[in-house]
Design an enzyme around this catalytic site. Structure first.
Site, PDB file in Angstrom:
ATOM      1  N   LYS A   1     -13.554   5.068  -3.471  1.00 22.03           N
ATOM      2  CA  LYS A   1     -13.047   6.060  -4.422  1.00 22.03           C
ATOM      3  C   LYS A   1     -14.198   6.510  -5.313  1.00 22.03           C
ATOM      4  O   LYS A   1     -15.179   5.772  -5.494  1.00 22.03           O
ATOM      5  CB  LYS A   1     -11.937   5.457  -5.288  1.00 22.03           C
TER       6      LYS A   1
ATOM      7  N   THR B   1      -8.687   9.738   5.440  1.00 18.64           N
ATOM      8  CA  THR B   1      -8.324  10.106   4.068  1.00 18.64           C
ATOM      9  C   THR B   1      -7.492   8.996   3.449  1.00 18.64           C
ATOM     10  O   THR B   1      -6.617   8.415   4.103  1.00 18.64           O
ATOM     11  CB  THR B   1      -7.509  11.416   4.065  1.00 18.64           C
ATOM     12  N   LYS B   2      -7.776   8.669   2.190  1.00 15.79           N
ATOM     13  CA  LYS B   2      -6.934   7.710   1.465  1.00 15.79           C
ATOM     14  C   LYS B   2      -5.874   8.508   0.721  1.00 15.79           C
ATOM     15  O   LYS B   2      -6.154   9.150  -0.297  1.00 15.79           O
ATOM     16  CB  LYS B   2      -7.755   6.876   0.484  1.00 15.79           C
TER      17      LYS B   2
ATOM     18  N   GLU C   1       1.237   5.540   5.265  1.00 15.89           N
ATOM     19  CA  GLU C   1       1.396   5.929   3.871  1.00 15.89           C
ATOM     20  C   GLU C   1       2.490   6.993   3.785  1.00 15.89           C
ATOM     21  O   GLU C   1       2.439   8.014   4.478  1.00 15.89           O
ATOM     22  CB  GLU C   1       0.079   6.488   3.322  1.00 15.89           C
TER      23      GLU C   1
END
Length: 912
Positions: A445, A267-268, A326
């Site tokens: 994306k 997952t971004k 992140e």
């Protein structure tokens, strides 16, 4: 002090070189000039330091001026063009309204000086040339010392130090030197050579070493000799490096590059890229650009918003490590991850709704062993044995294995459904390449794939003067949407919506400027155009405006629509970029405020409204648009609260809410927004997504950004969702009481003032156990509100009085003074305690004092002569999730003497 080369090289010589480089055509010719200068510097260095192999002198003095943007943070000097303009006017004795002064102050305006509009350095050069000496007296070393002093003065908020050093440089340099000095201060050199070119001319390994060490000085010292290659660049703990980056990708691109080999899908996350460095009990945190945030997240197991919660999760075998991941915002109540579009900063120390959580996806160093050369799949195996995950705090990013384009498409569609930013695809056989995009990582994306993103047509109504390569023309544009006309026809009113400055080529920008050049009007804030509605306070006002009938429509793509008080629409676009200039579409066909509202409702602001599918021609571009015809699986989404609820199958069971319109914003976990809207329909009422003139009340369970915006309007009653549930359970429309209200309209507030005291206790109804409990809860909430008010005051002080408000020193501190002693078996408060004076000083300088040890207390102040309760205080602190500092009154005294909040560690008392 030993002499260095920088102190021997005149600053004028460096500036003359830069002037030649900027005027020389051809990249090779520019490089030749700089290479000759570097070689001469090295020759001089060898002669100056002959026989001294241990010297630390290097090319650093010149390199930090050639690449100033890599040396200090962007605002290190605190100097803008307007500040320099006023100094020049003062030094040169120019009249405030003289032509030269006006050119300096209005340097962005066309025709400021010699066709150099938009570039303050060039404008200043032509003003200064007839007024300055031919050659200055400063060396490269002198200039660096002055710049260091200015940076230190700005950090210490000493305007006098900044002014003194700035005046010294301006008086001791020529016009040419000042032209390049200004560019160094503004960190925009305009010499026509890239950072990569400068590094490569100095040493083949310079850029690679900088990407790891993030230090120009280390690069220049370690690579003094161009013949010595740095074969292995080590990533070292507690030192920042430029992280590996992802290249843009599509499912087709992944299929072609990896040829059916397995790949990792992650997952971004929509957060902040962060490095966690651990060495023993010391922690450091660095952002993608190398900025340190240890002061926020915590440098040890007892401090910060993050480290104190995760320090115990590391395995005993881990002595040192570097983790890449992140940092996101996690809401522990809803167990959801926030978006940066929700206007919170995870790097802030004042988070309320969200707490920092780190998704770790890579490890670069483990127990002093550098892992960057190992393939990703091996690094991932090591990562699993480094720490134990903690829910809502730290977790290893989940990896799925894929091997086909369809696997990519499925993962991307799941991300679209969950309103996530996208996915990352990684080649498991690749090493870690700092600051490289072509190393086997790909970000996918929705906006990278044609047909998945909704496109918006907005009209240009304003422009902003450009700088640098875009000087002399409009580089960014203010765009608006139309207010739908009441009687049909063309719109006559427009609301500001977004600002865009990317997506077009330089040629397209030039042609667009040429087309509209004759129609711009300078924006006058005292007399703005009546048809253009900007946000209150004329936020985001442009440098110039243009009539929509003389303008053009821009077709824009963006990631999502987010709330914003900078634009009249109340929202704006995140990551907007121009897809196309629509010369084929008339200005009055732009989107309307109603269109924007519908887009928001449709998909919670996210603009990826469709599924991806395997398409052999997907890389051909966004022309081809296709909708998926297969059934779409219903999955839970993070932002369902914004979607309208289907009540076609709901049966009305009561007329309790007959003729009443309710706006539901959110609900508790067991009764979400959709369930409450169905309940409204069951009770005979109607519901809307946004309150209007006929709205009876707004229902909410928690206060989010949308609720705050509704409260700001001051016209609606915002009622807790529990009130509606009580009405359902008791079978009647119950009157509101103060505990039901999140916000009261003026009418309701006036009525409550007649019936209840300020804590919500009725003047007329008999008290019950339940009513008293609510009153006490209200008093607690008021205490929390005081903390919030203190934060608001602190923000104002920092923004408007950063140096002139000493009485706000402890504004964000909520203190409890330990003015108790033991007498026999009881505890008694000492009326004349030595801490009474400390309490007065704290309140005088902004602190909020608490009479009890509440959850909001940040500091406990003890008398250094009576430490008998320190052990019990520490025991209480260990039980709390939100810790407080235990310090002696000496901390308060020293903070007042030095005029700043000092670290608490040195003032922790030793228990007896």
């Amino acid at each position: 002090m030993a002499a260095d080369v920088a102190s021997k090289v005149p600053f004028y010589q460096l500036c003359a070189l830069l002037e030649k480089i900027s005027k020389r055509s051809g990249n090779d010719a520019k490089k030749k000039l700089l290479k000759e200068f570097i070689d001469e510097w090295r020759d001089f260095h060898q002669r100056l330091h002959a026989g001294n192999e241990n010297t630390t002198d290097s090319f650093y003095g010149a390199m930090r001026l050639l690449l100033p943007h890599l040396e200090r943070q962007r605002d290190a000097y605190g100097i803008k063009e307007h500040t320099l303009a006023k100094l020049y006017i003062e030094i040169l004795g120019l009249g405030r309204d003289s032509p030269s002064a006006l050119k300096l102050l209005n340097f962005r305006a066309p025709k400021s000086a010699k066709g150099e509009s938009g570039d303050f350095a060039s404008v200043a050069y032509w003003i200064l040339k007839p007024r300055c000496c031919e050659r200055g007296t400063l060396s490269v070393g002198d200039v660096n010392r002055c710049l260091d002093n200015i940076a230190a003065g700005h950090a210490a908020k000493s305007k006098e130090v900044v002014r003194k050093n700035l005046l010294h440089m301006l008086k001791e340099t020529s016009a040419l030197e000042q032209k390049w000095l200004i560019r160094m201060i503004m960190k925009d050199m305009k010499m026509g050579l890239s950072q990569q070119s400068v590094f490569s001319l100095y040493h083949e390994d310079a850029e690679d070493l900088f990407n790891v060490k993030m230090s120009l000085e280390k690069v220049c010292v370690m690579l003094r000799d161009p013949r010595v290659r740095l074969h292995e660049v080590e990533i070292s703990v507690l030192t920042p490096f430029r992280p590996m980056l992802g290249d843009r990708g599509t499912p087709n691109k992944i299929g072609k590059l990896l040829c059916g080999r397995p790949f990792h899908i992650e997952t971004k996350y929509d957060g902040e890229r962060m490095q966690l460095h651990k060495q023993g009990h010391v922690y450091k945190f660095f952002s993608r650009s190398g900025n340190e945030y240890t002061h926020v997240f915590g440098g040890d197991s007892m401090s910060g918003t993050f480290t104190r919660h995760i320090a115990a999760c590391f395995k005993d075998s881990v002595h040192s490590c570097i983790l890449d991941g992140e940092m996101v915002g996690y809401n522990p109540e809803t167990k959801t991850i926030g978006s940066k579009g929700e206007q919170f900063d995870i790097k802030s120390t004042n988070l309320t709704t969200y707490q920092p959580m780190m998704f770790v996806f890579d490890i670069l160093q483990y127990n002093h062993s550098v892992l960057s050369n190992k393939p990703l799949k091996e690094r991932c195996k090591i990562l699993k044995d480094v720490f134990d995950p903690i829910e809502g705090r730290i977790k290893v990013s989940e990896v799925k294995i894929g091997s086909t384009k369809q696997d990519c498409v499925n993962a991307l569609n799941e991300a679209i459904d969950l309103r996530e930013e996208g996915i990352m695809v990684k080649d498991p056989d690749t090493p870690y390449c700092p600051n490289k995009r072509k190393g086997g990582w790909y970000k996918i994306k929705p906006e990278y794939i044609g047909g998945l993103m909704d496109e918006l047509d907005v009209v240009v109504v304003g422009g902003y003067f450009g700088a640098g390569a875009r000087a002399g023309m409009m580089s960014h544009f203010l765009c608006a949407v139309a207010v739908p006309p009441e009687t049909g026809g063309k719109p006559s009113r427009f609301q500001s919506f977004c600002k865009v400055g990317s997506g077009y080529t330089r040629r397209e920008l030039f042609e667009f400027n040429r087309k509209m050049a004759d129609h711009w009007t300078v924006f006058d804030k005292k007399n703005p155009p009546q048809w253009l509605h900007l946000a209150s306070g004329l936020k985001q006002r442009p440098d110039a405006w243009i009539e929509p009938s003389n303008s053009s429509i821009l077709q824009i793509k963006a990631a999502e629509i987010v709330d914003s008080d900078q634009y009249k629409t109340g929202c704006t676009l995140r990551f907007p970029r121009v897809e196309k200039i629509r010369d084929d579409k008339p200005w009055y066909d732009c989107m309307t405020t109603h269109d924007i509202e519908e887009l928001w409702k449709k998909s919670s602001g996210k603009l990826a409204g469709r599924y991806a599918e395997v398409d052999e021609d997907e890389d051909a571009g966004p022309v081809k648009k296709r909708r998926v015809t297969t059934a779409r699986h219903v999955r839970p989404t993070v932002m369902d609260k914004f979607k309208a609820t289907d009540v076609s199958g709901v049966t009305q069971v009561s007329e309790m809410l007959c003729d009443k319109e309710v706006c539901v914003i959110n609900g508790p976990v067991d009764q979400p927004k959709a369930a409450l809207e169905k309940l409204v329909a069951e009770l005979g009422g109607s519901f809307v997504q946004n309150p209007g003139e006929e709205t009876f009340c707004v229902l909410a369970d928690k206060v989010n950004l949308k609720v705050r915006n509704i409260m700001k309007k001051g016209v609606y009653d915002v009622v807790r969702a529990q009130w509606l549930l009580r009405c359902r359970d008791q079978g009647q429309l119950l009157p509101w009481n103060p505990s039901d209200m999140i916000h009261k309209s003026p009418k309701t507030a006036a009525q409550f003032a007649l019936d209840y005291d300020r804590h919500g206790d009725s003047y007329y109804d008999d008290a019950t156990v339940e009513s008293l409990k609510k009153v006490f809860e209200k008093i607690q909430e008021e205490g929390n509100a005081k903390c919030a008010m203190a934060e608001d005051i602190a923000e104002c002080e920092m923004e408007y009085f950063p140096q002139d408000s000493p009485y706000g020193l402890f504004r964000l501190c909520r203190v409890y003074l330990d003015s108790n002693i033991l007498i026999g078996d009881s505890t008694t408060h000492i009326k004349d305690s030595p801490l009474e004076l400390t309490a007065l000083e704290l309140r005088l300088h902004g602190a909020t004092q608490s009479d009890t040890l509440t959850r909001q207390v940040s500091h406990v102040i003890v008398d250094s002569r009576d430490l008998r309760r320190v052990c019990s205080l520490r025991e209480e602190n260990r039980r709390r999730e939100r810790k407080f500092h235990i310090v002696s009154q000496l901390w308060v005294q020293d903070c007042l003497e030095q005029g700043t909040l000092l670290g608490e560690r040195g003032y922790e008392p030793e228990s007896h």
